[in-house]
Write an enzyme that holds these catalytic residues in place. Structure first.
Site, PDB file in Angstrom:
ATOM      1  N   SER A   1      22.023 -13.370  22.632  1.00  0.00           N
ATOM      2  CA  SER A   1      22.544 -12.829  21.389  1.00  0.00           C
ATOM      3  C   SER A   1      22.394 -13.923  20.348  1.00  0.00           C
ATOM      4  O   SER A   1      22.740 -15.075  20.602  1.00  0.00           O
ATOM      5  CB  SER A   1      24.014 -12.461  21.592  1.00  0.00           C
ATOM      6  OG  SER A   1      24.603 -12.185  20.361  1.00  0.00           O
TER       7      SER A   1
ATOM      8  N   GLY B   1       8.495   2.756   5.214  1.00  0.00           N
ATOM      9  CA  GLY B   1       7.729   3.869   5.765  1.00  0.00           C
ATOM     10  C   GLY B   1       6.523   4.077   4.866  1.00  0.00           C
ATOM     11  O   GLY B   1       6.651   4.164   3.648  1.00  0.00           O
TER      12      GLY B   1
ATOM     13  N   PHE C   1      10.764  -1.395  17.165  1.00  0.00           N
ATOM     14  CA  PHE C   1      10.527  -0.207  16.360  1.00  0.00           C
ATOM     15  C   PHE C   1      11.106   0.997  17.090  1.00  0.00           C
ATOM     16  O   PHE C   1      10.729   1.285  18.225  1.00  0.00           O
ATOM     17  CB  PHE C   1       9.022  -0.006  16.101  1.00  0.00           C
ATOM     18  CG  PHE C   1       8.750   1.219  15.254  1.00  0.00           C
ATOM     19  CD1 PHE C   1       9.099   1.232  13.913  1.00  0.00           C
ATOM     20  CD2 PHE C   1       8.169   2.347  15.794  1.00  0.00           C
ATOM     21  CE1 PHE C   1       8.876   2.355  13.118  1.00  0.00           C
ATOM     22  CE2 PHE C   1       7.934   3.485  15.010  1.00  0.00           C
ATOM     23  CZ  PHE C   1       8.298   3.482  13.677  1.00  0.00           C
TER      24      PHE C   1
ATOM     25  N   GLN D   1      -1.173   2.602  13.431  1.00  0.00           N
ATOM     26  CA  GLN D   1      -1.363   3.322  14.689  1.00  0.00           C
ATOM     27  C   GLN D   1      -2.698   3.003  15.359  1.00  0.00           C
ATOM     28  O   GLN D   1      -2.937   3.429  16.492  1.00  0.00           O
ATOM     29  CB  GLN D   1      -1.217   4.842  14.481  1.00  0.00           C
ATOM     30  CG  GLN D   1       0.217   5.297  14.166  1.00  0.00           C
ATOM     31  CD  GLN D   1       1.210   5.069  15.310  1.00  0.00           C
ATOM     32  OE1 GLN D   1       1.044   4.158  16.122  1.00  0.00           O
ATOM     33  NE2 GLN D   1       2.251   5.877  15.367  1.00  0.00           N
TER      34      GLN D   1
ATOM     35  N   ASN E   1      -7.473  -1.909   6.051  1.00  0.00           N
ATOM     36  CA  ASN E   1      -7.743  -3.276   5.646  1.00  0.00           C
ATOM     37  C   ASN E   1      -8.923  -3.767   6.491  1.00  0.00           C
ATOM     38  O   ASN E   1      -9.465  -3.031   7.324  1.00  0.00           O
ATOM     39  CB  ASN E   1      -6.489  -4.162   5.744  1.00  0.00           C
ATOM     40  CG  ASN E   1      -5.996  -4.335   7.178  1.00  0.00           C
ATOM     41  OD1 ASN E   1      -6.755  -4.186   8.137  1.00  0.00           O
ATOM     42  ND2 ASN E   1      -4.723  -4.640   7.330  1.00  0.00           N
TER      43      ASN E   1
ATOM     44  N   GLY F   1      -9.379  -8.802  -2.657  1.00  0.00           N
ATOM     45  CA  GLY F   1      -9.689  -7.542  -3.329  1.00  0.00           C
ATOM     46  C   GLY F   1     -10.055  -6.416  -2.395  1.00  0.00           C
ATOM     47  O   GLY F   1      -9.498  -6.298  -1.302  1.00  0.00           O
TER      48      GLY F   1
ATOM     49  N   GLY G   1      -0.496  -2.720   1.040  1.00  0.00           N
ATOM     50  CA  GLY G   1      -1.520  -1.726   1.355  1.00  0.00           C
ATOM     51  C   GLY G   1      -1.103  -0.340   0.874  1.00  0.00           C
ATOM     52  O   GLY G   1      -1.916   0.416   0.325  1.00  0.00           O
ATOM     53  N   ASP G   2       0.161  -0.015   1.044  1.00  0.00           N
ATOM     54  CA  ASP G   2       0.657   1.291   0.603  1.00  0.00           C
ATOM     55  C   ASP G   2       0.570   1.406  -0.924  1.00  0.00           C
ATOM     56  O   ASP G   2       0.184   2.443  -1.462  1.00  0.00           O
ATOM     57  CB  ASP G   2       2.111   1.496   1.047  1.00  0.00           C
ATOM     58  CG  ASP G   2       2.256   1.507   2.567  1.00  0.00           C
ATOM     59  OD1 ASP G   2       1.262   1.802   3.254  1.00  0.00           O
ATOM     60  OD2 ASP G   2       3.360   1.210   3.055  1.00  0.00           O
TER      61      ASP G   2
HETATM   62  N1  LIG Z   1      -2.019 -12.321  -2.539  1.00  0.00           N
HETATM   63  C1  LIG Z   1      -2.427 -11.232  -3.224  1.00  0.00           C
HETATM   64  N2  LIG Z   1      -2.670 -11.325  -4.557  1.00  0.00           N
HETATM   65  C2  LIG Z   1      -3.072 -10.258  -5.266  1.00  0.00           C
HETATM   66  N3  LIG Z   1      -3.297  -9.044  -4.744  1.00  0.00           N
HETATM   67  C3  LIG Z   1      -3.093  -8.888  -3.415  1.00  0.00           C
HETATM   68  C4  LIG Z   1      -2.644  -9.968  -2.580  1.00  0.00           C
HETATM   69  N4  LIG Z   1      -2.533  -9.513  -1.318  1.00  0.00           N
HETATM   70  C5  LIG Z   1      -2.878  -8.207  -1.362  1.00  0.00           C
HETATM   71  N5  LIG Z   1      -3.228  -7.833  -2.614  1.00  0.00           N
HETATM   72  C6  LIG Z   1      -3.688  -6.504  -3.065  1.00  0.00           C
HETATM   73  O1  LIG Z   1      -3.291  -5.519  -2.132  1.00  0.00           O
HETATM   74  C7  LIG Z   1      -4.427  -4.856  -1.567  1.00  0.00           C
HETATM   75  C8  LIG Z   1      -4.150  -4.553  -0.118  1.00  0.00           C
HETATM   76  O2  LIG Z   1      -3.933  -5.772   0.569  1.00  0.00           O
HETATM   77  P1  LIG Z   1      -4.242  -5.970   2.113  1.00  0.00           P
HETATM   78  O3  LIG Z   1      -5.703  -5.843   2.353  1.00  0.00           O
HETATM   79  O4  LIG Z   1      -3.574  -7.243   2.521  1.00  0.00           O
HETATM   80  O5  LIG Z   1      -3.480  -4.715   2.736  1.00  0.00           O
HETATM   81  P2  LIG Z   1      -2.808  -4.506   4.175  1.00  0.00           P
HETATM   82  O6  LIG Z   1      -3.334  -5.521   5.130  1.00  0.00           O
HETATM   83  O7  LIG Z   1      -2.978  -3.082   4.511  1.00  0.00           O
HETATM   84  O8  LIG Z   1      -1.294  -4.829   3.861  1.00  0.00           O
HETATM   85  P3  LIG Z   1       0.019  -4.250   4.569  1.00  0.00           P
HETATM   86  O9  LIG Z   1      -0.409  -3.423   5.728  1.00  0.00           O
HETATM   87  O10 LIG Z   1       0.799  -5.480   4.920  1.00  0.00           O
HETATM   88  O11 LIG Z   1       0.682  -3.460   3.495  1.00  0.00           O
HETATM   89  C9  LIG Z   1      -5.594  -5.796  -1.813  1.00  0.00           C
HETATM   90  O12 LIG Z   1      -6.809  -5.077  -1.917  1.00  0.00           O
HETATM   91  C10 LIG Z   1      -5.199  -6.460  -3.127  1.00  0.00           C
HETATM   92  O13 LIG Z   1      -5.568  -5.642  -4.216  1.00  0.00           O
HETATM   93 MG   LIG Z   2      -1.802  -1.871   5.815  1.00  0.00          MG
END
Ligand SMILES: Nc1ncnc2c1ncn2[C@@H]1O[C@H](COP(=O)(O)OP(=O)(O)OP(=O)(O)O)[C@@H](O)[C@H]1O
Ligand SMILES: [Mg+2]
Length: 316
Positions: A22, A34, A102, A159, A181, A214, A242-243
């Site tokens: 603990s 989500g 989770f 997933q 990504n 990017g 990412g969302d």
């Molecule tokens: N450090 C950063 N500075 C500016 N923009 C960022 C940065 N990190 C992420 N982004 C923006 O967010 C977008 C998505 O990022 P990323 O590819 O890391 O998504 P991800 O891995 O799906 O993230 P997560 O699943 O954690 O939400 C990138 O294309 C970019 O535009």
């Molecule tokens: Mg993601």
């Protein structure tokens, strides 16, 4: 939760079969999240009218009020009679080691949801995004979209780690858009056994995000659009970037922007999330969004906000 010590100091290697531990933690943060809710929240902030579909528990009331207050239609959310809303619980220690759990809970009932009654009730939609959810539910919603001719975007993200090749193939075949990504893009190719070219033939547009580097948009005609991320952002918490990117990209599609500008809008919204803790806690106002687009991509991009997002709400 944050534990000030180190988990490893409490683990006794030759007693691992009798673990009983603990940790006294000092911080507890409870956050909304989500993928579906995060994306819907961002879409509503940019003026779209997202309909959230998924399964939750009776504990959803507060979250529902928050989402509805921010413009998300939650009428497609199914409430379980027996299970709680899915929840991710994570404790981080001083060495950034994590122990997480989770609980899927009510999420497992997403497979019981049929899209058509919701589609007909809300008066139709432009696109269905199928994000990470109960895997059987994801398959059902993808199959229903294909069968009924709903345009859909595949976003299996989290997933992918669980899914096998056959499941992933069934989730992406025929998608108008495939989001992932960079890591997930490679994982998709490895697990499906499809090359990048074969995946491209089965989806319309493939969008691959690369964090601070990017995003690349791979078009059906073989062309590629590279869009840099917003520069000079101080990352605080990457959860939900990412969302947010997907929300911005889809909001751009909603107002018929070309893909390059959709990706710019996605990057701009993602930048707001990466510089704040939490996934729906960012402040979004018209001027700073425009400033960000102008500085990074020029005046034409900044004019998106004025000319194409008349229903922009920000974080009302
Ligand atoms: N450090 C950063 N500075 C500016 N923009 C960022 C940065 N990190 C992420 N982004 C923006 O967010 C977008 C998505 O990022 P990323 O590819 O890391 O998504 P991800 O891995 O799906 O993230 P997560 O699943 O954690 O939400 C990138 O294309 C970019 O535009
Ligand atoms: Mg993601």
């Amino acid at each position: 939760m944050t534990f000030r010590g180190r988990f490893s100091d409490s683990l006794v290697v030759d007693q691992l079969d009798k673990i009983s531990l603990s940790f006294l933690v000092e911080d507890l943060d409870v956050r909304r999240g989500g993928c579906g809710a995060n994306i819907a929240f961002g879409l509503a902030a940019l003026g779209e009218e997202p309909v959230l579909i998924g399964a939750v528990g009776e504990d959803f009331d507060d979250y529902r009020s928050w989402l509805e207050r921010h413009g998300v239609d939650c009428s497609g959310v199914h409430v379980s009679e027996t299970k709680h809303t899915a929840r991710f619980v994570c404790t981080t220690d001083a060495a950034q080691a994590q122990i997480a759990t989770f609980y899927a809970g009510a999420m497992g009932e997403a497979r019981e949801i049929e899209l058509k009654p919701i589609h007909d009730r809300v008066g139709g939609w432009d696109i269905v995004l199928i994000g990470p959810d109960d895997p059987e539910g994801m398959v059902r919603h993808t199959e229903e979209s294909r069968a009924r001719g709903y345009r859909f975007a595949a976003d299996p993200s989290q997933q992918l780690a669980f899914a096998d090749g056959a499941l992933i193939r069934s989730l992406i075949d025929g998608a108008a858009y495939l989001f992932s990504n960079e890591y997930e893009a490679a994982l998709t190719e490895k697990k499906t056994g499809w090359s990048a070219g074969e995946i491209q033939q089965r989806v319309g547009t493939r969008v691959v995000t690369r964090g601070a580097d990017g995003v690349s948009v791979y078009e059906a005609d073989g062309s590629v659009i590279d869009v840099p991320a917003i520069a000079g952002v101080t990352p605080v918490d990457p959860t939900g970037v990412g969302d947010a990117f997907r929300a911005g990209f889809l909001a751009g599609l909603g107002v018929d922007l070309p893909h390059e500008q959709c990706a710019q809008l996605g990057c701009a919204l993602a930048a707001s999330v990466v510089e704040t803790t939490g996934t729906q806690e960012y402040r979004l106002d018209r001027d700073s969004l425009m400033g960000r687009l102008r500085t990074q991509y020029g005046d034409a991009a900044a004019s998106i906000v004025v000319d194409r997002l008349p229903r922009f709400r920000g974080d009302l």
